[in-house]
Design a protein around this motif. Sequence first.
Motif, mmCIF file in Angstrom:
data_model
loop_
_atom_site.group_PDB
_atom_site.id
_atom_site.type_symbol
_atom_site.label_atom_id
_atom_site.label_comp_id
_atom_site.label_asym_id
_atom_site.label_seq_id
_atom_site.Cartn_x
_atom_site.Cartn_y
_atom_site.Cartn_z
ATOM 1 N N GLU A 170 0.828 -1.208 0.000
ATOM 2 C CA GLU A 170 0.000 0.000 0.000
ATOM 3 C C GLU A 170 0.859 1.254 0.000
ATOM 4 N N LYS A 171 0.486 2.207 -0.841
ATOM 5 C CA LYS A 171 1.161 3.505 -0.969
ATOM 6 C C LYS A 171 2.613 3.375 -1.436
ATOM 7 N N PHE A 216 17.974 -1.553 3.714
ATOM 8 C CA PHE A 216 16.626 -1.392 3.177
ATOM 9 C C PHE A 216 15.505 -1.850 4.088
ATOM 10 N N ILE A 217 15.786 -2.741 5.040
ATOM 11 C CA ILE A 217 14.702 -3.364 5.780
ATOM 12 C C ILE A 217 13.887 -2.375 6.605
ATOM 13 N N ALA A 220 5.628 -1.724 5.543
ATOM 14 C CA ALA A 220 4.769 -1.834 4.358
ATOM 15 C C ALA A 220 4.624 -3.291 3.921
ATOM 16 N N THR A 221 5.699 -4.064 4.033
ATOM 17 C CA THR A 221 5.644 -5.477 3.661
ATOM 18 C C THR A 221 4.719 -6.232 4.602
ATOM 19 N N LYS A 222 4.866 -6.000 5.889
ATOM 20 C CA LYS A 222 4.009 -6.681 6.865
ATOM 21 C C LYS A 222 2.547 -6.292 6.668
ATOM 22 N N ALA A 230 -2.924 -7.628 4.655
ATOM 23 C CA ALA A 230 -4.002 -7.338 3.697
ATOM 24 C C ALA A 230 -4.286 -8.551 2.818
ATOM 25 N N MET A 231 -3.233 -9.212 2.342
ATOM 26 C CA MET A 231 -3.433 -10.413 1.521
ATOM 27 C C MET A 231 -4.060 -11.533 2.346
ATOM 28 N N ASN A 232 -3.589 -11.738 3.578
ATOM 29 C CA ASN A 232 -4.154 -12.794 4.425
ATOM 30 C C ASN A 232 -5.659 -12.596 4.598
#
Length: 159
Positions: free
Chosen positions: A54-55, A118-119, A125-127, A132-134
């Motif tokens: 997202e975003k 980068f983490i 955002a990854t989490k 959202a997918m789950n």
Amino acid sequence: MYQIETGIEITASPEHVWSILMDFPAYPQWNPFIRSLSGVAKPGEKLRATIQPEKRRAMTFRPRVLTATDQQELRWLGRLGFPGLFDGQHYFQLAALSNGYTRFTQGEQFSGILVGMFISSMAAATKAGFHAMNQALKNRAEANDHIGHAHDDISKEWY
């Protein structure tokens, strides 16, 4: 190494949840995180995945399938550049629960010399994308569940 893992209980059988995960052409219809996925889910094969937290801008990459165990696990390895620079091993795991439902786990293990740089900018955002997918997978599976159970609202999600 850095790992992100999320999960959710789904009121549907592992067989049904797996059939949704393996229907790659339908991902754009329901998946808010992995916007498209194509290829063959077979160890050694390459997939084409487009993710869009997202975003954030969409990113397309070509991960190699490591594991594709029917109704249990799909795991792939994506790389930025050459091995050891920034690698991500992404996985979906399904576990049958005693009531016929499914525990779905999604995660990624990041490794490589650039992970530290980068983490911090991408972890949240990854989490959020995983969550959202789950939830979208849960909604899709429970909308046309083939178990025949009455649906209790078991929106249990963990981190």
